[in-house]
Design a protein around this motif. Structure first.
Motif, PDB file in Angstrom:
ATOM      1  N   GLU A 187       0.818  -1.210   0.000  1.00  0.00           N
ATOM      2  CA  GLU A 187       0.000   0.000   0.000  1.00  0.00           C
ATOM      3  C   GLU A 187       0.855   1.265   0.000  1.00  0.00           C
ATOM      4  OE1 GLU A 187       0.083  -1.456   4.384  1.00  0.00           O
ATOM      5  OE2 GLU A 187       0.037  -2.329   2.355  1.00  0.00           O
ATOM      6  N   GLU A 188       2.075   1.181   0.536  1.00  0.00           N
ATOM      7  CA  GLU A 188       2.969   2.330   0.520  1.00  0.00           C
ATOM      8  C   GLU A 188       3.488   2.596  -0.889  1.00  0.00           C
ATOM      9  OE1 GLU A 188       4.364   1.358   5.104  1.00  0.00           O
ATOM     10  OE2 GLU A 188       5.802   1.151   3.463  1.00  0.00           O
ATOM     11  N   LEU A 189       3.754   1.525  -1.629  1.00  0.00           N
ATOM     12  CA  LEU A 189       4.187   1.697  -3.016  1.00  0.00           C
ATOM     13  C   LEU A 189       3.083   2.308  -3.859  1.00  0.00           C
ATOM     14  CD1 LEU A 189       6.176  -1.609  -3.712  1.00  0.00           C
ATOM     15  CD2 LEU A 189       7.006   0.585  -2.877  1.00  0.00           C
ATOM     16  N   MET A 190       1.844   1.925  -3.584  1.00  0.00           N
ATOM     17  CA  MET A 190       0.713   2.516  -4.310  1.00  0.00           C
ATOM     18  C   MET A 190       0.605   4.006  -4.008  1.00  0.00           C
ATOM     19  SD  MET A 190      -2.158  -0.499  -3.862  1.00  0.00           S
ATOM     20  CE  MET A 190      -3.410   0.489  -4.689  1.00  0.00           C
ATOM     21  N   ALA A 191       0.842   4.392  -2.751  1.00  0.00           N
ATOM     22  CA  ALA A 191       0.807   5.812  -2.393  1.00  0.00           C
ATOM     23  C   ALA A 191       1.932   6.577  -3.094  1.00  0.00           C
ATOM     24  CB  ALA A 191       0.915   5.975  -0.882  1.00  0.00           C
ATOM     25  N   LEU A 192       3.114   5.957  -3.191  1.00  0.00           N
ATOM     26  CA  LEU A 192       4.218   6.592  -3.908  1.00  0.00           C
ATOM     27  C   LEU A 192       3.852   6.832  -5.366  1.00  0.00           C
ATOM     28  CD1 LEU A 192       7.436   4.778  -2.604  1.00  0.00           C
ATOM     29  CD2 LEU A 192       6.451   6.934  -1.837  1.00  0.00           C
ATOM     30  N   GLN A 193       3.141   5.884  -5.956  1.00  0.00           N
ATOM     31  CA  GLN A 193       2.695   6.027  -7.345  1.00  0.00           C
ATOM     32  C   GLN A 193       1.798   7.258  -7.500  1.00  0.00           C
ATOM     33  OE1 GLN A 193       3.470   3.303  -9.780  1.00  0.00           O
ATOM     34  NE2 GLN A 193       3.135   5.073 -11.092  1.00  0.00           N
ATOM     35  N   ASP A 194       0.882   7.454  -6.561  1.00  0.00           N
ATOM     36  CA  ASP A 194      -0.009   8.622  -6.609  1.00  0.00           C
ATOM     37  C   ASP A 194       0.787   9.918  -6.482  1.00  0.00           C
ATOM     38  OD1 ASP A 194      -2.259   7.063  -6.887  1.00  0.00           O
ATOM     39  OD2 ASP A 194      -2.719   7.027  -4.746  1.00  0.00           O
ATOM     40  N   ILE A 195       1.821   9.910  -5.637  1.00  0.00           N
ATOM     41  CA  ILE A 195       2.634  11.110  -5.454  1.00  0.00           C
ATOM     42  C   ILE A 195       3.396  11.444  -6.730  1.00  0.00           C
ATOM     43  CG2 ILE A 195       4.613  12.049  -4.196  1.00  0.00           C
ATOM     44  CD1 ILE A 195       3.598  10.393  -1.781  1.00  0.00           C
ATOM     45  N   LEU A 196       3.941  10.430  -7.382  1.00  0.00           N
ATOM     46  CA  LEU A 196       4.637  10.659  -8.643  1.00  0.00           C
ATOM     47  C   LEU A 196       3.692  11.236  -9.685  1.00  0.00           C
ATOM     48  CD1 LEU A 196       6.860   7.446  -8.955  1.00  0.00           C
ATOM     49  CD2 LEU A 196       7.654   9.792  -8.618  1.00  0.00           C
ATOM     50  N   ASN A 197       2.481  10.713  -9.743  1.00  0.00           N
ATOM     51  CA  ASN A 197       1.501  11.196 -10.721  1.00  0.00           C
ATOM     52  C   ASN A 197       1.071  12.631 -10.441  1.00  0.00           C
ATOM     53  OD1 ASN A 197       1.552   8.738 -12.051  1.00  0.00           O
ATOM     54  ND2 ASN A 197      -0.192   7.907 -10.922  1.00  0.00           N
ATOM     55  N   ALA A 198       1.202  13.056  -9.167  1.00  0.00           N
ATOM     56  CA  ALA A 198       0.812  14.414  -8.793  1.00  0.00           C
ATOM     57  C   ALA A 198       1.945  15.423  -8.980  1.00  0.00           C
ATOM     58  CB  ALA A 198       0.346  14.437  -7.338  1.00  0.00           C
ATOM     59  N   GLY A 199       3.121  14.945  -9.383  1.00  0.00           N
ATOM     60  CA  GLY A 199       4.232  15.848  -9.631  1.00  0.00           C
ATOM     61  C   GLY A 199       4.976  16.309  -8.393  1.00  0.00           C
ATOM     62  N   VAL A 200       4.804  15.585  -7.282  1.00  0.00           N
ATOM     63  CA  VAL A 200       5.498  15.916  -6.038  1.00  0.00           C
ATOM     64  C   VAL A 200       6.783  15.097  -5.952  1.00  0.00           C
ATOM     65  CG1 VAL A 200       5.342  15.873  -3.522  1.00  0.00           C
ATOM     66  CG2 VAL A 200       3.351  16.523  -4.889  1.00  0.00           C
ATOM     67  N   THR A 201       7.844  15.699  -5.424  1.00  0.00           N
ATOM     68  CA  THR A 201       9.124  15.011  -5.305  1.00  0.00           C
ATOM     69  C   THR A 201       9.102  14.024  -4.138  1.00  0.00           C
ATOM     70  OG1 THR A 201      10.336  16.887  -6.214  1.00  0.00           O
ATOM     71  CG2 THR A 201      11.603  15.330  -4.898  1.00  0.00           C
ATOM     72  N   LEU A 202       9.639  12.846  -4.367  1.00  0.00           N
ATOM     73  CA  LEU A 202       9.707  11.797  -3.347  1.00  0.00           C
ATOM     74  C   LEU A 202      11.065  11.816  -2.664  1.00  0.00           C
ATOM     75  CD1 LEU A 202       8.205   8.783  -5.335  1.00  0.00           C
ATOM     76  CD2 LEU A 202       7.049  10.159  -3.609  1.00  0.00           C
ATOM     77  N   LEU A 203      11.042  11.648  -1.348  1.00  0.00           N
ATOM     78  CA  LEU A 203      12.269  11.517  -0.557  1.00  0.00           C
ATOM     79  C   LEU A 203      12.002  10.422   0.463  1.00  0.00           C
ATOM     80  CD1 LEU A 203      15.053  12.358   0.499  1.00  0.00           C
ATOM     81  CD2 LEU A 203      13.930  14.219   1.755  1.00  0.00           C
ATOM     82  N   ALA A 204      12.702   9.308   0.336  1.00  0.00           N
ATOM     83  CA  ALA A 204      12.381   8.167   1.200  1.00  0.00           C
ATOM     84  C   ALA A 204      13.606   7.282   1.385  1.00  0.00           C
ATOM     85  CB  ALA A 204      11.233   7.350   0.601  1.00  0.00           C
ATOM     86  N   SER A 205      13.478   6.336   2.315  1.00  0.00           N
ATOM     87  CA  SER A 205      14.520   5.337   2.533  1.00  0.00           C
ATOM     88  C   SER A 205      13.898   3.955   2.455  1.00  0.00           C
ATOM     89  CB  SER A 205      15.198   5.532   3.891  1.00  0.00           C
ATOM     90  OG  SER A 205      14.307   5.190   4.945  1.00  0.00           O
ATOM     91  N   VAL A 206      14.744   2.958   2.241  1.00  0.00           N
ATOM     92  CA  VAL A 206      14.267   1.580   2.147  1.00  0.00           C
ATOM     93  C   VAL A 206      15.403   0.641   2.542  1.00  0.00           C
ATOM     94  CG1 VAL A 206      14.897   1.375  -0.300  1.00  0.00           C
ATOM     95  CG2 VAL A 206      13.099  -0.083   0.636  1.00  0.00           C
ATOM     96  N   HIS A 207      15.036  -0.482   3.165  1.00  0.00           N
ATOM     97  CA  HIS A 207      16.026  -1.514   3.478  1.00  0.00           C
ATOM     98  C   HIS A 207      16.391  -2.265   2.198  1.00  0.00           C
ATOM     99  CE1 HIS A 207      16.060  -1.022   7.740  1.00  0.00           C
ATOM    100  NE2 HIS A 207      14.812  -1.400   7.926  1.00  0.00           N
ATOM    101  N   ALA A 208      17.625  -2.121   1.755  1.00  0.00           N
ATOM    102  CA  ALA A 208      18.117  -2.851   0.585  1.00  0.00           C
ATOM    103  C   ALA A 208      19.617  -2.667   0.499  1.00  0.00           C
ATOM    104  CB  ALA A 208      17.451  -2.377  -0.704  1.00  0.00           C
ATOM    105  N   SER A 209      20.295  -3.675  -0.008  1.00  0.00           N
ATOM    106  CA  SER A 209      21.752  -3.609  -0.141  1.00  0.00           C
ATOM    107  C   SER A 209      22.193  -2.991  -1.459  1.00  0.00           C
ATOM    108  CB  SER A 209      22.353  -5.012  -0.003  1.00  0.00           C
ATOM    109  OG  SER A 209      22.075  -5.545   1.274  1.00  0.00           O
ATOM    110  N   SER A 210      21.314  -2.995  -2.468  1.00  0.00           N
ATOM    111  CA  SER A 210      21.672  -2.450  -3.772  1.00  0.00           C
ATOM    112  C   SER A 210      20.403  -2.157  -4.565  1.00  0.00           C
ATOM    113  CB  SER A 210      22.541  -3.444  -4.555  1.00  0.00           C
ATOM    114  OG  SER A 210      21.783  -4.606  -4.883  1.00  0.00           O
ATOM    115  N   ILE A 211      20.558  -1.362  -5.618  1.00  0.00           N
ATOM    116  CA  ILE A 211      19.423  -1.045  -6.476  1.00  0.00           C
ATOM    117  C   ILE A 211      18.959  -2.290  -7.224  1.00  0.00           C
ATOM    118  CG2 ILE A 211      20.810  -0.372  -8.474  1.00  0.00           C
ATOM    119  CD1 ILE A 211      17.658   1.454  -7.221  1.00  0.00           C
TER     120      ILE A 211
END
Length: 230
Positions: A187-211
């Motif tokens: 559900e958080e990824l879906m919210a990020l999708q809405d933010i991208l569609n609205a033209g707002v800049t995303l700033l976030a962190s995520v647990h991962a070792s590499s892209i």
């Protein structure tokens, strides 16, 4: 060790009473997550017996231990990377990747501060930033007020689920940047999708070792591709 002080149940009880100002039951909502936040944005983790109702944790009782985590900012730790996060006076979509306990929340907090305060030497005046702080780690709010420096143009939704909070900020506060910590649920990824569609800049962190590791997770490949080309 035999010479070490042995903490008693009474010690724990007195400590919890002091930490909660004798208003323990007013903090039941926080206890569902296994911690309470105190003045200064410091966090006290608690373990003991869980009270489960209808399959969900309701609260904790019969405490067996606590863990004090002292909140602190490292002001300026993001200074070296800020020039790479701005383009033509506008913040770029930014995702911080790291394994646990490598300082990504500390770095994220300082980026928020820079985006909100501005960087005169880069001719960047600062923008409105909306922060969803689900675990009170970024701003360390106490009674609704940030205890850690997240900048003068920052609005904080404290103890709010990330997915709901991001959409609330998008609809109500007019942010130019929306920031949150440790994205992961569908559900958080879906919210990020809405933010991208609205033209707002995303700033976030995520647990991962590499892209590359992150791209293999469901939903992330398409999201990263969309953010890259905006």
């Amino acid at each position: 060790l035999p010479q070490a002080y042995q903490v008693t149940a009474n010690d724990l009880s007195q400590a919890i009473q002091a930490l909660t100002s004798c208003s323990f039951y007013a903090l039941e909502e926080e206890l569902r997550s296994g911690y309470i936040t105190i003045g200064g944005g410091h966090r006290v983790g608690l373990v003991g017996e869980t009270v489960v109702r209808q399959g969900e944790i309701h609260t904790l009782k019969n405490f067996a231990g606590l863990n004090l985590r002292l909140a602190r900012s490292i002001t300026g730790c993001a200074q070296g990377i800020i020039p790479y996060l701005l383009e033509q006076g506008k913040p770029l979509h930014t995702l911080i990747l790291s394994p646990p306990r490598c300082g990504k929340t500390t770095l994220l907090r300082d980026i928020i501060r820079f985006f909100s305060t501005g960087v005169p030497e880069l001719k960047f005046a600062g923008v409105n930033v909306g922060v969803v702080d689900e675990r009170s780690e970024l701003a360390g709010c106490w009674l609704g007020m940030p205890q850690l420096d997240v900048g003068p143009r920052t609005d904080v939704l404290d103890r709010c689920p990330k997915a709901a909070g991001m959409l609330m900020l998008l609809r109500s506060m007019g942010p130019e940047v929306i920031a949150t910590d440790e994205i992961g649920r569908p559900e958080e990824l879906m919210a990020l999708q809405d933010i991208l569609n609205a033209g707002v800049t995303l700033l976030a962190s995520v647990h991962a070792s590499s892209i590359e590791e992150l791209k293999q997770r469901p939903g992330w490949g398409q999201l990263l591709e969309q953010a890259l080309w905006q």
